[in-house]
Scaffold this motif. Structure first.
Motif, PDB file in Angstrom:
ATOM      1  N   SER A  40      35.874  26.839   6.827  1.00  0.00           N
ATOM      2  CA  SER A  40      35.710  25.851   5.770  1.00  0.00           C
ATOM      3  C   SER A  40      36.724  26.125   4.667  1.00  0.00           C
ATOM      4  O   SER A  40      36.885  27.273   4.231  1.00  0.00           O
ATOM      5  CB  SER A  40      34.287  25.914   5.205  1.00  0.00           C
ATOM      6  OG  SER A  40      34.129  25.060   4.095  1.00  0.00           O
ATOM      7  N   ASP A  41      37.396  25.085   4.233  1.00  0.00           N
ATOM      8  CA  ASP A  41      38.328  25.192   3.108  1.00  0.00           C
ATOM      9  C   ASP A  41      37.504  25.437   1.843  1.00  0.00           C
ATOM     10  O   ASP A  41      36.815  24.552   1.354  1.00  0.00           O
ATOM     11  CB  ASP A  41      39.134  23.894   3.007  1.00  0.00           C
ATOM     12  CG  ASP A  41      40.103  23.868   1.844  1.00  0.00           C
ATOM     13  OD1 ASP A  41      40.246  24.880   1.142  1.00  0.00           O
ATOM     14  OD2 ASP A  41      40.711  22.791   1.625  1.00  0.00           O
TER      15      ASP A  41
ATOM     16  N   THR B 124      38.498  21.863  -0.540  1.00  0.00           N
ATOM     17  CA  THR B 124      37.818  20.603  -0.253  1.00  0.00           C
ATOM     18  C   THR B 124      36.477  20.774   0.439  1.00  0.00           C
ATOM     19  O   THR B 124      35.680  19.843   0.478  1.00  0.00           O
ATOM     20  CB  THR B 124      38.700  19.732   0.647  1.00  0.00           C
ATOM     21  OG1 THR B 124      38.882  20.403   1.915  1.00  0.00           O
ATOM     22  CG2 THR B 124      40.065  19.480  -0.001  1.00  0.00           C
TER      23      THR B 124
ATOM     24  N   ASP C  21      36.408  21.030   3.607  1.00  0.00           N
ATOM     25  CA  ASP C  21      36.635  20.463   4.933  1.00  0.00           C
ATOM     26  C   ASP C  21      36.678  21.570   5.988  1.00  0.00           C
ATOM     27  O   ASP C  21      37.015  22.728   5.700  1.00  0.00           O
ATOM     28  CB  ASP C  21      37.955  19.696   4.976  1.00  0.00           C
ATOM     29  CG  ASP C  21      37.923  18.437   4.137  1.00  0.00           C
ATOM     30  OD1 ASP C  21      36.833  17.848   3.984  1.00  0.00           O
ATOM     31  OD2 ASP C  21      38.992  18.037   3.624  1.00  0.00           O
TER      32      ASP C  21
ATOM     33  N   TRP D 176      38.287  23.140   9.432  1.00  0.00           N
ATOM     34  CA  TRP D 176      39.531  23.220  10.195  1.00  0.00           C
ATOM     35  C   TRP D 176      39.307  24.086  11.431  1.00  0.00           C
ATOM     36  O   TRP D 176      38.500  25.022  11.404  1.00  0.00           O
ATOM     37  CB  TRP D 176      40.654  23.819   9.351  1.00  0.00           C
ATOM     38  CG  TRP D 176      41.180  22.892   8.307  1.00  0.00           C
ATOM     39  CD1 TRP D 176      40.558  22.509   7.152  1.00  0.00           C
ATOM     40  CD2 TRP D 176      42.438  22.221   8.330  1.00  0.00           C
ATOM     41  NE1 TRP D 176      41.352  21.642   6.448  1.00  0.00           N
ATOM     42  CE2 TRP D 176      42.514  21.452   7.141  1.00  0.00           C
ATOM     43  CE3 TRP D 176      43.506  22.200   9.222  1.00  0.00           C
ATOM     44  CZ2 TRP D 176      43.641  20.664   6.842  1.00  0.00           C
ATOM     45  CZ3 TRP D 176      44.616  21.417   8.921  1.00  0.00           C
ATOM     46  CH2 TRP D 176      44.673  20.657   7.740  1.00  0.00           C
TER      47      TRP D 176
ATOM     48  N   GLY E 297      42.279  19.225  11.717  1.00  0.00           N
ATOM     49  CA  GLY E 297      41.678  19.301  10.408  1.00  0.00           C
ATOM     50  C   GLY E 297      42.167  18.198   9.488  1.00  0.00           C
ATOM     51  O   GLY E 297      43.300  17.719   9.634  1.00  0.00           O
ATOM     52  N   PRO E 298      41.350  17.776   8.570  1.00  0.00           N
ATOM     53  CA  PRO E 298      39.934  18.118   8.513  1.00  0.00           C
ATOM     54  C   PRO E 298      39.181  17.576   9.726  1.00  0.00           C
ATOM     55  O   PRO E 298      39.451  16.453  10.159  1.00  0.00           O
ATOM     56  CB  PRO E 298      39.454  17.441   7.231  1.00  0.00           C
ATOM     57  CG  PRO E 298      40.688  17.148   6.433  1.00  0.00           C
ATOM     58  CD  PRO E 298      41.760  16.924   7.435  1.00  0.00           C
TER      59      PRO E 298
ATOM     60  N   TYR F  20      47.032  25.395   5.599  1.00  0.00           N
ATOM     61  CA  TYR F  20      46.264  26.029   6.668  1.00  0.00           C
ATOM     62  C   TYR F  20      47.126  27.085   7.339  1.00  0.00           C
ATOM     63  O   TYR F  20      48.231  26.799   7.828  1.00  0.00           O
ATOM     64  CB  TYR F  20      45.819  24.989   7.687  1.00  0.00           C
ATOM     65  CG  TYR F  20      44.960  25.551   8.808  1.00  0.00           C
ATOM     66  CD1 TYR F  20      43.683  26.043   8.556  1.00  0.00           C
ATOM     67  CD2 TYR F  20      45.418  25.575  10.117  1.00  0.00           C
ATOM     68  CE1 TYR F  20      42.892  26.555   9.575  1.00  0.00           C
ATOM     69  CE2 TYR F  20      44.638  26.070  11.148  1.00  0.00           C
ATOM     70  CZ  TYR F  20      43.380  26.557  10.869  1.00  0.00           C
ATOM     71  OH  TYR F  20      42.590  27.065  11.880  1.00  0.00           O
TER      72      TYR F  20
END
Length: 531
Positions: free
Chosen positions: A337-338, A345, A347, A349, A363-364, A442
């Motif tokens: 998770s970001d 975010t 989001d 990945w 991703g997301p 990322y």
């Protein structure tokens, strides 16, 4: 890439045989079609490639192919393999970092995941494939054994993809002391050298102490000496794996308010090759079972080939269709998770290991999204051809670039081919402070340039880098100046969002050649550094 301190060499494992994780053997570009054309009848040894293909057809006809479970043996005569999907190589990015070793050997074998416990900002907890969870001081590299899952695991073999694969601390760890682990365990009716092979298990533990007396020297791995004083609480979740390979293995909590107490689990398609029944087996098992007419990744009725999301407080350990967050993955080897708590975010990945040609980054990851396997490999339609193995490769191949089609499938945000590596290794969106230019990118890697070369890569995704693919690989850049002379097994993230490369010299879960390296702007003087 230069290395400022000479690392000692390693002796060949197992009387000169240097095995390789089975998901990467034989995946060099062009091997499949080359071996077909040469008609090489190479026998399949116990250690062979774990391919995975897609029973896809041309746009609009993919469902009929999925229903057949294969494409028909005649398809190879009607389609030409794309042997070099992305001719251009991976270039060095504008962002360049160095890797500073903080811990090596002394029990470390094949570290594959690193995470943090809330309230312990200076400790990175590192998962080691052969069973230990290490507590590592990120300032000094000193470590202690937190717990050891080794007695729970199936017997590991050279090149294994099973083992201790993931760990996640509960967001309220400081109050409840709860830890979750992902392990490959025996099961009734399973055969660890056959099929069905084993079960994947998410376990809940309560840790009753914070590790103290960390050391840079040898550490006892006896479970009774575990510094966290762990207490096994219960099995939270479990499912059967038909074969030994493609286990995914990441577990992590969300970082947004709406998913902060939900646990994400990445699961591969069940193994063998091409996500199909009748495929020749990879460790002598087979014809392979457990994939069904459409493959597991496209089947919403099972947990394989998915990213799952569960409430760890659940009372039933069995899969339910509502557990699926996203589907269509071959082997999502790591997800994250970001970090919303660090300005990200929230989001999700992941990086999905490819079959014979294409590695991908997703991703997301969208809830309910279908990421294409086994209809596509990367952005390419995929033909599984038949059920054979040619030496170390399956007979499947990509045959057509098809971005955005078939409708309803989500393409990767980045991909690269096997001129550049053999198996993608997922990492994290960087949210640390030490490297401002990297924030929001990322970071991920590749296991090794060639299966046995021990020469992995550390990479990052740049959505703005879009050259002609004939000249360079789009959206994928080297974060370190060249390859790093070790096998890359995974990545770690500490409480502050700083990242670590987890690697080994041997590439197997038996020799104590594991290395933990911190991603830094510049290494400290006189440190063991890769730059």
């Amino acid at each position: 890439m230069t290395q400022r301190s000479k690392l000692p060499g390693i002796s060949a494992a197992l009387d000169g045989f240097h095995p390789t994780p089975l998901d990467v053997l034989g995946k060099r570009r062009g091997w499949t079609s080359l071996l077909k054309r040469a008609a090489l009848g190479i026998g399949v040894a116990m250690l062979v490639a774990c391919g995975g293909g897609n029973g896809s057809s041309a746009p609009g006809a993919e469902q009929s192919v999925l229903a057949s479970g294969r494409g028909g043996d005649d398809r190879s005569t009607r389609r030409e393999p794309i042997d070099d999907p992305i001719p251009g190589g991976i270039r060095n990015g504008a962002i360049q970092v160095e890797l500073q070793t903080i811990s090596e050997g002394n029990g470390l074998t094949a570290p594959n995941w690193g995470t943090f416990a809330p309230g312990q900002p200076q400790t990175l907890y590192v998962v080691d494939q052969d069973g230990p969870l290490w507590a590592v001081d990120v300032r000094t590299g000193a470590k202690a054994l937190c717990l050891n899952t080794r007695d729970l695991l199936v017997p590991l073999i050279p090149g294994d993809e099973r083992g201790f694969l993931g760990a996640a601390f509960h967001p309220q760890f400081q109050a409840n002391g709860l830890l979750y682990t992902y392990t490959s365990e025996p099961c009734a009716g399973c055969n660890p050298l056959g099929q069905p092979n084993h079960r994947s298990v998410i376990r809940e533990w309560r840790l009753n102490a914070i590790p103290a007396n960390l050391t840079r020297g040898p550490v006892s791995e006896e479970p009774a000496t575990a510094a966290c004083v762990p207490q096994m609480v219960r099995e939270v979740y479990t499912f059967i794996q038909p074969q030994f390979n493609h286990n995914g293995g990441a577990i992590f909590f969300g970082t947004r308010p709406d998913d902060r107490n939900l646990l994400y689990v990445t699961s591969g398609d069940g193994g063998c090759a091409d996500d199909q029944d009748k495929q020749l087996g990879l460790i002598g098992e087979g014809p392979c079972i457990g994939h069904g007419p459409q493959g597991n990744a496209q089947n919403p009725g099972n947990p394989l080939g998915k990213i799952l999301r569960i409430n760890p407080a659940r009372t039933s350990p069995s899969f339910a269709p509502g557990d699926i967050y996203a589907l269509g993955f071959r082997n999502p080897f790591r997800g994250s998770s970001d970090r919303a708590d660090l300005g990200g975010t929230g989001d999700i990945w992941t990086a999905d290991v490819g079959q014979n040609h294409v590695e991908e980054v997703d991703g997301p990851v969208l809830q309910g999204g279908n990421y294409g396997w086994r209809v596509k490999e990367g952005r390419y339609l995929f033909d599984p051809a038949g059920f054979e193995l040619f030496g170390f490769a399956s007979d499947g191949f990509p045959f057509a670039l098809s971005p955005g089609q078939p409708a309803g499938l989500i393409d990767p945000v980045a991909e690269y081919d096997h001129d550049e590596g053999v198996a993608v290794v997922g990492g994290f969106v960087y949210r640390g402070l030490a490297i401002p230019a990297l924030r929001g990118r990322y970071v991920f890697g590749d296991y090794s340039h060639r299966p046995n070369s021990g020469n992995g890569s550390v990479l990052y995704h740049d959505p703005n880098f879009n050259p002609n693919p004939k000249d360079a690989t789009p959206r994928v850049l080297n974060l370190v100046n060249g390859r790093i002379n070790v096998f890359v097994h995974g990545f770690g993230e500490d409480a502050a969002g700083e990242l670590y490369v987890l690697s080994s010299k041997a590439g197997i879960p038996f020799e104590e050649t594991g290395i933990i390296m911190k991603i830094v702007p510049r290494c400290a003087p006189d440190s063991d550094c890769r730059d």
